[in-house]
Design a protein around this motif. Structure first.
Motif, PDB file in Angstrom:
ATOM      1  N   THR A   3     -29.615  27.702 -15.789  1.00 46.49           N
ATOM      2  CA  THR A   3     -30.738  28.129 -14.970  1.00 46.49           C
ATOM      3  C   THR A   3     -31.139  29.528 -15.410  1.00 46.49           C
ATOM      4  OG1 THR A   3     -29.268  28.955 -13.233  1.00 46.49           O
ATOM      5  CG2 THR A   3     -30.098  26.703 -12.990  1.00 46.49           C
ATOM      6  N   ALA A   4     -32.413  29.814 -15.239  1.00 42.25           N
ATOM      7  CA  ALA A   4     -32.907  31.128 -15.640  1.00 42.25           C
ATOM      8  C   ALA A   4     -34.033  31.550 -14.719  1.00 42.25           C
ATOM      9  CB  ALA A   4     -33.400  31.092 -17.079  1.00 42.25           C
ATOM     10  N   ASP A   5     -34.208  32.829 -14.642  1.00 39.46           N
ATOM     11  CA  ASP A   5     -35.322  33.431 -13.931  1.00 39.46           C
ATOM     12  C   ASP A   5     -36.026  34.318 -14.945  1.00 39.46           C
ATOM     13  OD1 ASP A   5     -36.517  34.214 -11.115  1.00 39.46           O
ATOM     14  OD2 ASP A   5     -36.257  36.076 -12.246  1.00 39.46           O
ATOM     15  N   PHE A   6     -37.343  34.169 -15.049  1.00 46.31           N
ATOM     16  CA  PHE A   6     -38.044  35.018 -16.002  1.00 46.31           C
ATOM     17  C   PHE A   6     -39.405  35.440 -15.460  1.00 46.31           C
ATOM     18  CE2 PHE A   6     -39.664  30.857 -17.054  1.00 46.31           C
ATOM     19  CZ  PHE A   6     -40.955  31.060 -17.528  1.00 46.31           C
ATOM     20  N   ALA A   7     -39.887  36.560 -15.993  1.00 49.33           N
ATOM     21  CA  ALA A   7     -41.204  37.075 -15.665  1.00 49.33           C
ATOM     22  C   ALA A   7     -41.823  37.597 -16.953  1.00 49.33           C
ATOM     23  CB  ALA A   7     -41.112  38.188 -14.628  1.00 49.33           C
ATOM     24  N   ILE A   8     -43.078  37.261 -17.154  1.00 49.64           N
ATOM     25  CA  ILE A   8     -43.824  37.708 -18.323  1.00 49.64           C
ATOM     26  C   ILE A   8     -44.970  38.580 -17.826  1.00 49.64           C
ATOM     27  CG2 ILE A   8     -45.171  37.011 -20.336  1.00 49.64           C
ATOM     28  CD1 ILE A   8     -43.646  34.305 -20.204  1.00 49.64           C
ATOM     29  N   VAL A  72     -46.996  42.080 -24.188  1.00 51.08           N
ATOM     30  CA  VAL A  72     -46.334  41.551 -22.998  1.00 51.08           C
ATOM     31  C   VAL A  72     -44.904  42.069 -22.938  1.00 51.08           C
ATOM     32  CG1 VAL A  72     -47.728  39.446 -22.889  1.00 51.08           C
ATOM     33  CG2 VAL A  72     -45.550  39.399 -24.071  1.00 51.08           C
ATOM     34  N   TYR A  73     -44.415  42.147 -21.722  1.00 55.12           N
ATOM     35  CA  TYR A  73     -43.036  42.544 -21.463  1.00 55.12           C
ATOM     36  C   TYR A  73     -42.395  41.384 -20.718  1.00 55.12           C
ATOM     37  CZ  TYR A  73     -39.135  45.333 -19.654  1.00 55.12           C
ATOM     38  OH  TYR A  73     -37.894  45.810 -19.357  1.00 55.12           O
ATOM     39  N   THR A  74     -41.349  40.813 -21.305  1.00 52.22           N
ATOM     40  CA  THR A  74     -40.708  39.636 -20.720  1.00 52.22           C
ATOM     41  C   THR A  74     -39.281  39.970 -20.313  1.00 52.22           C
ATOM     42  OG1 THR A  74     -42.063  38.180 -22.079  1.00 52.22           O
ATOM     43  CG2 THR A  74     -40.074  37.226 -21.129  1.00 52.22           C
ATOM     44  N   VAL A  75     -38.937  39.602 -19.089  1.00 46.32           N
ATOM     45  CA  VAL A  75     -37.589  39.799 -18.559  1.00 46.32           C
ATOM     46  C   VAL A  75     -37.001  38.413 -18.306  1.00 46.32           C
ATOM     47  CG1 VAL A  75     -36.216  40.747 -16.677  1.00 46.32           C
ATOM     48  CG2 VAL A  75     -38.267  41.954 -17.459  1.00 46.32           C
ATOM     49  N   ILE A  76     -35.807  38.181 -18.856  1.00 52.35           N
ATOM     50  CA  ILE A  76     -35.155  36.875 -18.707  1.00 52.35           C
ATOM     51  C   ILE A  76     -33.738  37.091 -18.191  1.00 52.35           C
ATOM     52  CG2 ILE A  76     -34.428  34.748 -19.857  1.00 52.35           C
ATOM     53  CD1 ILE A  76     -36.404  35.508 -22.130  1.00 52.35           C
ATOM     54  N   LYS A  77     -33.394  36.369 -17.107  1.00 53.90           N
ATOM     55  CA  LYS A  77     -32.020  36.352 -16.597  1.00 53.90           C
ATOM     56  C   LYS A  77     -31.524  34.919 -16.732  1.00 53.90           C
ATOM     57  CE  LYS A  77     -33.323  38.021 -12.646  1.00 53.90           C
ATOM     58  NZ  LYS A  77     -33.303  38.459 -11.230  1.00 53.90           N
ATOM     59  N   VAL A  78     -30.370  34.739 -17.369  1.00 50.99           N
ATOM     60  CA  VAL A  78     -29.843  33.400 -17.649  1.00 50.99           C
ATOM     61  C   VAL A  78     -28.476  33.236 -17.004  1.00 50.99           C
ATOM     62  CG1 VAL A  78     -29.100  31.818 -19.470  1.00 50.99           C
ATOM     63  CG2 VAL A  78     -31.068  33.300 -19.851  1.00 50.99           C
ATOM     64  N   ASP A  79     -28.286  32.084 -16.336  1.00 51.54           N
ATOM     65  CA  ASP A  79     -26.981  31.707 -15.796  1.00 51.54           C
ATOM     66  C   ASP A  79     -26.550  30.429 -16.511  1.00 51.54           C
ATOM     67  OD1 ASP A  79     -24.714  31.088 -14.379  1.00 51.54           O
ATOM     68  OD2 ASP A  79     -25.695  30.942 -12.428  1.00 51.54           O
ATOM     69  N   ASP A  80     -25.630  30.574 -17.433  1.00 48.97           N
ATOM     70  CA  ASP A  80     -25.114  29.442 -18.228  1.00 48.97           C
ATOM     71  C   ASP A  80     -23.701  29.151 -17.748  1.00 48.97           C
ATOM     72  OD1 ASP A  80     -24.406  27.585 -20.135  1.00 48.97           O
ATOM     73  OD2 ASP A  80     -24.884  28.854 -21.857  1.00 48.97           O
ATOM     74  N   ARG A  81     -23.602  28.337 -16.720  1.00 48.16           N
ATOM     75  CA  ARG A  81     -22.312  28.048 -16.101  1.00 48.16           C
ATOM     76  C   ARG A  81     -21.773  26.725 -16.620  1.00 48.16           C
ATOM     77  NH1 ARG A  81     -20.660  28.337  -9.705  1.00 48.16           N
ATOM     78  NH2 ARG A  81     -18.461  27.907 -10.069  1.00 48.16           N
ATOM     79  N   ARG A  82     -20.543  26.729 -17.143  1.00 42.94           N
ATOM     80  CA  ARG A  82     -19.980  25.533 -17.751  1.00 42.94           C
ATOM     81  C   ARG A  82     -18.736  25.009 -17.066  1.00 42.94           C
ATOM     82  NH1 ARG A  82     -21.136  26.970 -24.101  1.00 42.94           N
ATOM     83  NH2 ARG A  82     -23.337  27.457 -23.759  1.00 42.94           N
ATOM     84  N   ASP A  83     -18.309  25.665 -15.990  1.00 48.92           N
ATOM     85  CA  ASP A  83     -17.103  25.213 -15.294  1.00 48.92           C
ATOM     86  C   ASP A  83     -17.400  24.187 -14.212  1.00 48.92           C
ATOM     87  OD1 ASP A  83     -18.375  27.152 -13.716  1.00 48.92           O
ATOM     88  OD2 ASP A  83     -16.514  27.670 -12.692  1.00 48.92           O
ATOM     89  N   LYS A  84     -18.667  23.964 -13.896  1.00 50.68           N
ATOM     90  CA  LYS A  84     -19.052  22.977 -12.890  1.00 50.68           C
ATOM     91  C   LYS A  84     -20.273  22.218 -13.379  1.00 50.68           C
ATOM     92  CE  LYS A  84     -17.193  25.095  -8.790  1.00 50.68           C
ATOM     93  NZ  LYS A  84     -17.341  25.218  -7.356  1.00 50.68           N
ATOM     94  N   GLU A  85     -20.366  20.968 -12.965  1.00 51.37           N
ATOM     95  CA  GLU A  85     -21.502  20.124 -13.336  1.00 51.37           C
ATOM     96  C   GLU A  85     -22.639  20.282 -12.328  1.00 51.37           C
ATOM     97  OE1 GLU A  85     -21.770  18.037 -16.046  1.00 51.37           O
ATOM     98  OE2 GLU A  85     -19.883  18.878 -16.746  1.00 51.37           O
ATOM     99  N   ASN A  86     -23.833  20.002 -12.780  1.00 52.40           N
ATOM    100  CA  ASN A  86     -25.015  19.912 -11.922  1.00 52.40           C
ATOM    101  C   ASN A  86     -25.265  21.141 -11.067  1.00 52.40           C
ATOM    102  OD1 ASN A  86     -25.636  17.303 -12.867  1.00 52.40           O
ATOM    103  ND2 ASN A  86     -24.094  16.455 -11.497  1.00 52.40           N
ATOM    104  N   ARG A  87     -25.145  22.316 -11.635  1.00 49.33           N
ATOM    105  CA  ARG A  87     -25.439  23.548 -10.899  1.00 49.33           C
ATOM    106  C   ARG A  87     -26.936  23.840 -11.023  1.00 49.33           C
ATOM    107  NH1 ARG A  87     -22.834  24.304  -6.983  1.00 49.33           N
ATOM    108  NH2 ARG A  87     -23.428  26.467  -6.975  1.00 49.33           N
TER     109      ARG A  87
END
Length: 101
Positions: A3-8, A72-87
């Motif tokens: 999952t990620a949150d981003f703003a451009i 443009v200025y882009t901000v990206i926050k990424v959550d790459d979680r691999r210890d649980k399924e379907n997050r």
């Protein structure tokens, strides 16, 4: 699930109204078929892998240039979680909502 949150953000435009730029970027995300949530401060997106995620964000950024931004200025926050399924975005919200009840 990633999952990620981003703003451009367009830089150096002559107006404070950003809806045309936001719409162009969100349309790319919508057309991608990925699950997303538009918020007042950015867009949240789900992807199966980083390549898929970055590809969509890159296209969204390019769409903002197409509308007329020259920088443009882009901000990206990424959550790459691999210890649980379907997050998914929904699952993350649900887990907090359940604790609030």
């Amino acid at each position: 699930m990633i999952t990620a949150d981003f703003a451009i953000l367009p830089v150096g435009i002559d107006d404070t109204e950003l809806k045309e730029y936001v719409t162009s970027a969100v349309q790319v995300v919508k057309d991608s078929g990925l699950t997303y949530q538009l918020t007042a401060m950015g867009t949240q997106i789900e992807a199966d892998n980083l390549e898929q995620l970055y590809k969509v964000i890159a296209k969204a950024q390019e769409a903002v240039f197409t509308v007329g931004a020259e920088r443009v200025y882009t901000v990206i926050k990424v959550d790459d979680r691999r210890d649980k399924e379907n997050r998914t975005l929904e699952a993350k919200i649900k887990s907090v909502d359940e604790m609030l009840e």
